[in-house]
Each structure stands twice: as structure tokens, then as C-alpha cells.
Design a protein around this motif. Structure first.
Motif, PDB file in Angstrom:
ATOM      1  N   LEU A  50       0.822  -1.203   0.000  1.00 41.84           N
ATOM      2  CA  LEU A  50       0.000   0.000   0.000  1.00 41.84           C
ATOM      3  C   LEU A  50       0.858   1.255   0.000  1.00 41.84           C
ATOM      4  CD1 LEU A  50      -2.982  -0.910   2.317  1.00 41.84           C
ATOM      5  CD2 LEU A  50      -2.821  -0.974  -0.163  1.00 41.84           C
ATOM      6  N   GLY A  51       2.095   1.118   0.489  1.00 40.33           N
ATOM      7  CA  GLY A  51       2.999   2.264   0.482  1.00 40.33           C
ATOM      8  C   GLY A  51       3.222   2.808  -0.916  1.00 40.33           C
ATOM      9  N   SER A  52       3.126   1.925  -1.922  1.00 42.20           N
ATOM     10  CA  SER A  52       3.365   2.422  -3.269  1.00 42.20           C
ATOM     11  C   SER A  52       2.127   3.107  -3.854  1.00 42.20           C
ATOM     12  CB  SER A  52       3.876   1.300  -4.180  1.00 42.20           C
ATOM     13  OG  SER A  52       3.192   0.115  -3.952  1.00 42.20           O
ATOM     14  N   PHE A  53       1.006   3.081  -3.120  1.00 39.90           N
ATOM     15  CA  PHE A  53      -0.179   3.810  -3.584  1.00 39.90           C
ATOM     16  C   PHE A  53      -0.400   5.069  -2.761  1.00 39.90           C
ATOM     17  CE2 PHE A  53      -1.197  -0.579  -4.857  1.00 39.90           C
ATOM     18  CZ  PHE A  53      -1.280  -0.352  -6.212  1.00 39.90           C
ATOM     19  N   ARG A  54       0.708   5.688  -2.386  1.00 41.70           N
ATOM     20  CA  ARG A  54       0.629   6.804  -1.481  1.00 41.70           C
ATOM     21  C   ARG A  54      -0.313   7.899  -1.979  1.00 41.70           C
ATOM     22  NH1 ARG A  54       4.544  11.527   0.192  1.00 41.70           N
ATOM     23  NH2 ARG A  54       2.917  12.640   1.274  1.00 41.70           N
ATOM     24  N   TRP A  60      -4.099   8.095   3.972  1.00 44.02           N
ATOM     25  CA  TRP A  60      -2.659   7.947   4.091  1.00 44.02           C
ATOM     26  C   TRP A  60      -2.176   8.123   5.525  1.00 44.02           C
ATOM     27  CZ3 TRP A  60       1.093   5.507   2.306  1.00 44.02           C
ATOM     28  CH2 TRP A  60       2.408   5.870   2.601  1.00 44.02           C
ATOM     29  N   ARG A  66      10.651  -1.537  -6.980  1.00 40.41           N
ATOM     30  CA  ARG A  66       9.704  -0.624  -6.346  1.00 40.41           C
ATOM     31  C   ARG A  66       8.269  -0.934  -6.750  1.00 40.41           C
ATOM     32  NH1 ARG A  66      11.114   4.423  -5.518  1.00 40.41           N
ATOM     33  NH2 ARG A  66       9.208   4.367  -4.295  1.00 40.41           N
ATOM     34  N   ALA A 119       6.126  -2.976  -5.024  1.00 39.24           N
ATOM     35  CA  ALA A 119       5.876  -3.813  -3.856  1.00 39.24           C
ATOM     36  C   ALA A 119       4.521  -4.507  -3.930  1.00 39.24           C
ATOM     37  CB  ALA A 119       5.971  -2.966  -2.591  1.00 39.24           C
ATOM     38  N   PHE A 120       3.496  -3.776  -4.354  1.00 36.90           N
ATOM     39  CA  PHE A 120       2.169  -4.373  -4.345  1.00 36.90           C
ATOM     40  C   PHE A 120       2.092  -5.536  -5.314  1.00 36.90           C
ATOM     41  CE2 PHE A 120      -2.378  -4.715  -4.972  1.00 36.90           C
ATOM     42  CZ  PHE A 120      -2.827  -4.625  -3.667  1.00 36.90           C
ATOM     43  N   ALA A 160      12.549   3.526   0.332  1.00 37.62           N
ATOM     44  CA  ALA A 160      11.204   3.352  -0.213  1.00 37.62           C
ATOM     45  C   ALA A 160      10.218   4.144   0.626  1.00 37.62           C
ATOM     46  CB  ALA A 160      10.828   1.868  -0.232  1.00 37.62           C
ATOM     47  N   ASP A 161      10.385   4.080   1.955  1.00 35.79           N
ATOM     48  CA  ASP A 161       9.463   4.799   2.807  1.00 35.79           C
ATOM     49  C   ASP A 161       9.736   6.296   2.832  1.00 35.79           C
ATOM     50  OD1 ASP A 161       7.764   2.825   3.394  1.00 35.79           O
ATOM     51  OD2 ASP A 161       8.320   2.572   5.484  1.00 35.79           O
ATOM     52  N   ASN A 201       7.839   7.302  -0.204  1.00 39.53           N
ATOM     53  CA  ASN A 201       6.410   7.204   0.085  1.00 39.53           C
ATOM     54  C   ASN A 201       5.946   8.302   1.014  1.00 39.53           C
ATOM     55  OD1 ASN A 201       6.152   4.831  -1.285  1.00 39.53           O
ATOM     56  ND2 ASN A 201       6.431   3.551   0.505  1.00 39.53           N
ATOM     57  N   ARG A 226       6.610   8.070   4.332  1.00 42.79           N
ATOM     58  CA  ARG A 226       6.396   7.526   5.674  1.00 42.79           C
ATOM     59  C   ARG A 226       7.416   8.074   6.662  1.00 42.79           C
ATOM     60  NH1 ARG A 226       4.943   1.941   4.078  1.00 42.79           N
ATOM     61  NH2 ARG A 226       2.710   1.824   4.320  1.00 42.79           N
TER      62      ARG A 226
END
Lengths: 277, 237, 254
Positions: A126-130, A139, B199, B201-202, C169-170, C173, C175
Motif C-alpha cells: 500500500l505504500g506504493s499507492f501513497r 494515508w 519498487r 511492492a504491491f 522506499a518509505d 512514500n 512515511r
């Protein structure tokens, strides 16, 4: 077979004696117990030898806060899972094809895939659908690893709890429903007053096991940056390279699980007193 | 946008071949764990069934320990702890020797220990389901203790234990995902690497879930067949 | 943990592994190099599953210099020191900084490059290393960056990831607000396509930290061999060549 037939049987070896004084077993058992004792003593020796007040002083508060995170995570996800499991269990028992198909698919997916993969899917996936999540305002929830873990765990345990609930309700005989109906109780009344009290006795042990499985399973959140008991352990280990950090975690987990199992046993004994003969 | 077909292809640019290798590792690990998990589980169940108090206690400690520890922790204890312990033990005899528990063996031992602890419970309740008269009947027709066990009890035991063992197999299959954490190139590790690098991930973790799901479905089909086959000789009650 | 049944099992299971591993341990010209494989551009796996990067090239050059046949073993970072101690490989070449805590567990060779810890954050962010309270900082678990944040930013939120790639990655994103890591590895990422979102923020917070090869405690002979080889590739231009392949600046330091 009649008594006459029995007397005509020629000769039968005497059954072997019951294993009352079977020394071989005793020797084996004692040996194994000694090995366990040796392992336990070795563990104590290891912990005493590597006793380090500094380490304890520095990491004990971390372990406590980690334990608290673990407990919070498990308790909250079990409660959310319990709420979610009700509609799913209803779906599983429903006669409506679509409903029961959906519920079946849900249960099959969450029980058929590893919790670790589900957690990764939620956290990194889900992180890649930020941006999409941002757009619908979700989010802030999925930004936090703790909430992601809670989300994945709740969905997962809901599937297991739904099956426990279904199994328990179906274990109650059909006659109970019919009798309740004959007494003029409505379906809801029958469920609440007749079926559930009996079903919960059946469900108690599986529920206890599910909580234990969640406590053990929750250790994987350490991999997605949540500092639960396991996370704190890994952090302490990565700083000190001292193996006793893992031993302490093992002791804490074992103590919790054993305590929980004994509590479930105790409750079960109490609520089944009327069934004991 | 990246082309998913390239990403999942088996060529040098794609991850298909790596993930397929991961599937093999997962299945091999689960299959390698099964026989010795079953054997130890059976022995532990025998110990817990025995009339001998010390044996029962030893068996109970075994299940308490391996059911109580998180699987991930058991894995770390085996992978790092046992490795260092055995290393020191071997060094007592030969200062130069190195012992290597690779992640496959560590996974096998850790998952096998957990599996056998649960399996012993399944076997134990199956033992309880077999009435004493079966043993007595065996002895009465002159079979020895071992023969009774092998010819009379075991066939019934397996039939009773089969659904429970089927469940444990599914749990084992899922638990193998944990070995990805100690670096064994199983499904989850391979998809994880692909997810990190590309990248996506999903896509890759979703794929991992689907592969596990497919394995679970295949297992259910296989278990259904085994149950039907083993049920043939039995009496329908 | 010595557990009766398990020990027997583990022993019999390892008998196999031992019989296979024994030969390589005896033969001095064969070396197993442990690395992480998730730390570009130093050591990472490409799509065909091969290791590449600065550490890998250096390791290969050193092995060639030492006339040793090297085999790479990838290992998750937080278990890399225990794995070395357990004999899974003979040396760690994985951009490992020399620290006091680590030096109690392993022996280090001479450094083969120098490093500083630097923050990166999204370009539009006003992140400032001197005012990071309440910010979420991403690091890799078990690195000096993780230790640094714990000690110097007690009021920041620390997110520790199993590998550097997840931390980035985060970061992209959103995060985490910033990522603290070695300059070289951050540089590589900021230059890459994925890292276009972000830039360096502030000066290095900690500099002059040295990266070396780790060997098991007491294996001074192996460490010496590495030292000689490092000096040799510095001398013969091999090091400079590898340096230039990955970085436009001198990474060795003084």
C-alpha cells in the motif's frame, strides 16, 4: 459369541502385563528429564555468567515498552477481528450464494497465505499507492507502521475467528434451534439465550489458541519497524551482539503464553462444571 | 509505467525465474520438514501417552517450549544460538573445525520442532479417540505390543489424525515464509528482493500471496484425495 | 540453547553441512566473503541475481591480489556479525564501519574507505538536522546511523528497517521525513532515478568514520593479508579505477 464358543477356543497367550513397572520407559523418561534439566541449568548458567547490570539497566525499560506494544497490538486486533468475524461467520453460514462465496473467499485468502506476506502486502504494497491513498484521506492511517500491522492483523484474525464462531455455532445440535422455536423464541432470542451460551463453551479453547497464535505471530511486526517485544530484542541484539537478549525474549514470550493457557484451562473448568461427570 | 510482463518474465530482466526458484525452496523446505516433524511428533505423543510419569513430563516440556515460543524467535534461536553453541562444542575436539548450519537446515530444525509439538497434540487426541478395547483385542489375538501398535492402532490413528495433520501442513507451509528473514531464498524473500529493486511492492507481494494461496489449494486437493483413499478401508460410523 | 532432542537432530543434520564445509575451511586460498546485497551502489543484487557494487569490486580486486578464490555469501545485515562468528564466511566486506561495540566482537582490517553520516529528505521539505525533534527518521537497523539517531535525537521518531532500500522506499512514500545513512550510499541513491525526489539536507552530522573489512577475532593473519592487499590495490591504481567507476570524488579519505 456365546459362552460355549468361548470355551472351545484352544489356547490364547496371556495379554502382556500393563505398563506399570516398565523400567525401560522409566530409564528413557529419566534420561530425557535429565537432559531437559541440563538444558535448563545450562541456560541459567549462561544467563548468570553473562549477567550484566548495565545491559539490564539500559534495555529493561525497552523490553517493557516493547511488551506493552505487543499486548496493545494483540488486544486491539483481537477485538476488531472479533467484531469483523461476526458478519463473516454469518456470510459463511448464509444460504445466499454471493454472500457465502465472498465470505469463503475472504476466509480462504487470509488463512491460506502467511501473515508475514499479508503484513508486507499492506505495509510495503500500500505504500506504493501513497498518492491514491492521500487523495481519499487514508494515508495518515497507512503511513504509520503500527496501524498497518494492526490493519493486517485484524483482517487476519477476523478470518480465523469467523471460522471458530461458525464451527462453534454449527456444533450446537439442530434440535436446540427447533426446541427454541417450539418454545416460541425468535431466531435472535434463540441465538442469544440458547445457542451462544453452548457455542461459546466449544469456542473457548479455539479462541484461547487464537490469542496465543496472535501473540506469537505478532513478533513479525519487528520486521516492519514496529518496536514490539521482538523489535526491542532485535534492536538490543544489533547493538550488543549479546545472545542473552534473545533468551530474555524467549522467557517472556513463554511466560505469557503459559499464563494465558492456564487461564483458559481455568475458565474452561469453571464454565463446564455442569457438564462434568 | 513499467511493463509487468517484463518484470514477471523469466529472462535476465525479469524476476520470474528467481521467484520460481523461490517456490521450489519453499516446497522443498516444507516437504523436508514434514517427515521428521511427524516422526518426532509421534514419539512425543507416545511419551505423553505413556504410563511413565517422567516420560510424560519430558514430553510435556517439549510441547510447552515449542508451542510457547514465537516461530520467528525459535528460528533465530536455532540459526544463531544453536550455531554458536555447536560451534563451541565442536571446537572442544578440533580447534579448526567449522560447523555450518545453513539457513535451510536451521529452518528445517526450527519449523520441525514447532510442527512436531503441534503434531504431538493431534496424535495424542487421536490416541484418546481409540478405545482401550482395540489394544486389548490386539493382545487377545496374540499380537505383541509392537505389533498391536503397528497393525491395529496406527492405521486407525492415522485416519483419525489426518484432518488435523492436514491443517498442520498448511500452517507449516505458511510458516516457511519466516525463513526469508534469515535469508533463505524462498518465495517471500525472492519477491521481497524484487519488490525492493523494482519498487513494485504491491505487485510482487500480491504475487507472493497468490502463490501461497495456490500451494494451499493444491495441498487441500491432495489431502482430500489422501483422506478419501485412507477412508476406503474404514468403517463408516 | 541445548535441548536434548534438538541437539541430536541438529548434530546429525549438520554432519552433512560439515562434511561439505570442511574442505573450504582448510584450504587457505579459498575465502568466503559475507556481504549484504541490499546496499547500492556498494553491494546489491541486480535483476539476474548477481552481486555488484563498490564493495564487490574491491573484494574481487583484493582476492585477486591475495591470490585467493573468493565466493560471496549474502546475509541479512542484522545477522551479519553472528554469521561471521559462526563461520558462515571468513570476512565481511559490506561497508561496515569500525565501532567500539563491533570491535569487541570482530577484528577489523585497515579501513578501505572513509564515510560520514548525512541526512537526505524530499527536496520541498524544510527538514533541518539541527531541529529534528518530532520528525520521523528512517535508518537501517544495526547501523551506526541507527545508533547515532538513538543517542543524539532522543525526541525524534526512529524507524529502523532491515535494509537501506526499505528506508528509502518509505522516504519516497512519505512515511519518514528524512533518512540518515552513510554519505556514499545516500549519494548513489540521490543520483538514481528513484532518488530524484530527494536531496542532501545540512552538513554531515558525523564524519571521519572508517569502513573496514571484518574478520573473526584472533584471525590476525587473514587481516594482515587483507591489509597488504588493500595497500597493493591503492598502489597499483586498481582502487582508483574502481573508485572512479562509482564516485566522481575520492572516497578513500586521508
Amino acid at each position: 459369541m456365546t459362552a460355549e464358543n468361548l470355551t472351545t477356543v484352544p489356547h490364547v497367550d496371556r495379554p502382556p502385563p500393563l505398563p506399570a513397572r516398565w523400567t525401560q520407559a522409566r530409564i528413557l523418561g529419566t534420561t530425557l528429564l535429565c537432559l531437559w534439566a541440563a538444558a535448563g541449568l545450562g541456560l541459567i548458567y549462561f544467563l548468570v555468567r553473562s549477567w550484566n547490570p548495565d545491559l539490564l539497566h539500559r534495555y529493561a525499560p525497552n523490553y517493557l515498552s516493547g511488551l506493552w506494544v505487543t499486548i496493545q497490538l494483540v488486544v486491539i486486533s483481537i477485538i476488531i477481528g472479533a467484531l469483523l468475524s461476526i458478519p463473516i461467520a454469518c456470510g459463511r453460514m448464509s444460504k445466499n450464494r454471493i454472500w457465502s462465496g465472498l465470505a469463503y473467499g475472504y476466509v480462504y485468502f487470509f488463512r491460506g497465505t502467511p501473515l508475514l506476506a499479508q503484513t508486507f502486502l499492506v505495509y510495503y504494497g500500500l505504500g506504493s499507492f501513497r498518492h491514491q491513498l492521500d487523495a481519499i484521506g487514508l494515508w495518515t492511517f497507512f503511513r504509520d507502521a503500527w496501524y498497518c500491522a494492526l490493519f493486517a492483523f485484524s483482517l487476519n484474525t477476523a478470518a480465523y475467528q469467523a471460522e471458530i464462531l461458525r464451527g462453534a455455532i454449527e456444533s450446537v445440535g439442530k434440535g436446540q434451534w427447533e426446541a427454541a422455536k417450539a418454545l416460541g423464541l425468535s431466531r435472535i432470542q434463540a441465538l442469544r439465550k440458547i445457542i451462544l451460551p453452548q457455542a461459546l463453551i466449544v469456542a473457548l479453547r479455539p479462541y484461547g489458541n487464537e490469542i496465543i497464535l496472535m501473540i506469537k505471530g505478532s513478533a513479525i511486526v519487528a520486521i516492519i519497524t514496529v518496536y514490539d517485544l521482538m523489535g526491542e530484542t532485535r534492536r538490543a541484539y544489533s547493538r550488543t551482539f549479546d545472545f542473552q537478549t534473545y533468551i530474555w525474549a524467549a522467557i517472556i514470550y513463554l511466560a505469557i503464553v503459559e499464563a494465558l493457557r492456564n487461564i483458559v484451562d481455568w475458565i474452561e473448568r469453571r464454565i463446564t462444571r455442569h457438564l462434568q461427570r | 509505467m513499467t511493463d509487468y510482463r517484463t518484470l514477471l518474465s523469466f529472462g535476465p530482466e525479469g524476476w520470474g525465474d528467481d521467484i520460481a526458484a523461490g517456490v521450489l525452496v519453499t516446497v522443498a523446505l516444507a516437504l523436508a520438514t514434514l517427515p521428521f516433524g511427524l516422526a518426532i511428533g509421534f514419539l512425543v505423543a507416545l511419551a505423553k501417552q505413556s504410563g511413565e510419569k517422567t516420560l510424560r513430563l519430558a514430553g510435556n516440556i517439549y510441547t510447552t517450549v515449542f508451542r510457547g515460543l514465537p516461530e520467528l524467535l525459535t528460528l533465530f534461536l536455532v540459526f544463531y544460538g544453536a550455531q554458536i553453541g555447536i560451534q563451541q562444542f565442536v571446537r572442544l575436539f578440533d580447534a579448526k573445525a567449522t560447523v555450518e548450519i545453513n539457513s535451510f537446515v536451521a529452518g528445517m530444525v526450527a519449523l520441525g520442532a514447532v510442527f512436531s509439538a503441534y503434531a504431538s497434540e493431534v496424535f495424542q487426541s487421536a490416541f484418546r479417540a481409540i478405545p482401550n478395547g482395540q489394544y486389548e483385542g490386539g493382545y487377545a489375538i496374540g499380537l505383541s505390543k509392537l505389533q498391536t501398535m503397528r497393525l491395529v492402532i496406527l492405521p486407525q490413528l492415522i485416519r483419525i489424525a489426518l484432518p488435523g495433520l492436514g491443517n498442520l501442513w498448511l500452517i507449516l507451509l505458511k510458516d516457511t515464509a519466516l525463513v526469508s528473514v534469515i535469508g533463505l531464498a524462498d518465495i517471500l524473500r525472492q519477491t521481497g528482493i524484487a519488490a525492493r529493486v523494482t519498487r513494485e511492492a504491491f505487485l510482487f507481494f500480491g504475487l507472493a500471496c497468490l502463490i501461497y494461496l495456490a500451494l494451499a489449494i493444491l495441498s487441500s486437493i491432495a489431502f482430500g484425495a489422501i483422506e478419501r483413499w485412507s477412508g476406503k478401508g474404514g468403517v463408516q460410523r | 540453547m541445548g535441548i536434548s532432542r534438538r541437539i541430536v537432530l541438529a548434530l546429525s543434520a549438520t554432519a552433512l553441512a560439515m562434511s561439505m564445509g570442511a574442505a573450504s575451511a582448510q584450504d587457505a586460498t579459498k575465502l568466503k566473503i559475507g556481504t549484504e546485497g541490499a546496499y547500492p551502489p556498494f553491494n546489491n543484487l541486480n535483476a539476474s541475481g548477481e552481486l555488484e557494487g563498490f564493495d564487490i569490486d574491491i573484494a574481487k580486486a583484493l582476492c585477486e591480489e591475495m591470490n585467493a578464490e573468493c565466493e560471496f555469501v549474502t546475509q541479512e545485515w542484522d545477522g551479519i556479525i553472528p554469521a561471521l562468528q559462526a563461520g558462515k564466511f571468513d570476512a565481511i566486506i559490506a561497508s561496515m564501519s569500525i565501532t567500539e561495540e563491533r570491535a569487541q566482537q570482530v577484528d577489523f582490517t585497515d579501513p578501505y574507505y572513509t564515510n560520514s553520516l548525512t541526512f537526505i529528505a524530499p527536496k520541498e521539505s524544510d527538514f533541518d538536522p539541527s531541529a529534528a525533534d518530532g520528525k520521523v527518521i528512517g535508518v537501517q537497523q544495526g547501523t551506526i546511523a541507527a545508533a547515532f539517531v538513538e543517542e543524539n535525537y532522543p525526541n525524534a521518531d526512529l524507524n529502523a528497517y532491515p535494509s537501506q532500500l526499505e528506508a528509502w522506499a518509505d522516504l519516497s512514500n512519505g512515511r519518514v521525513d528524512a533518512v540518515l545513512a552513510d554519505f556514499g550510499v545516500q549519494y548513489g541513491w540521490v543520483q538514481s532515478d528513484d532518488g530524484q525526489c530527494c536531496e542532501f539536507k545540512g552538513d554531515p552530522v558525523d564524519s571521519n568514520d572508517r569502513i573496514a573489512i571484518a574478520v573473526r577475532k584472533g584471525e590476525t593473519e587473514l587481516a594482515e593479508k587483507f591489509n597488504t592487499a588493500i595497500a597493493a590495490i591503492r598502489e597499483n591504481g586498481k582502487y582508483a579505477e574502481i573508485n572512479k567507476k562509482y564516485f566522481p570524488f575520492d572516497i578513500f579519505g586521508e
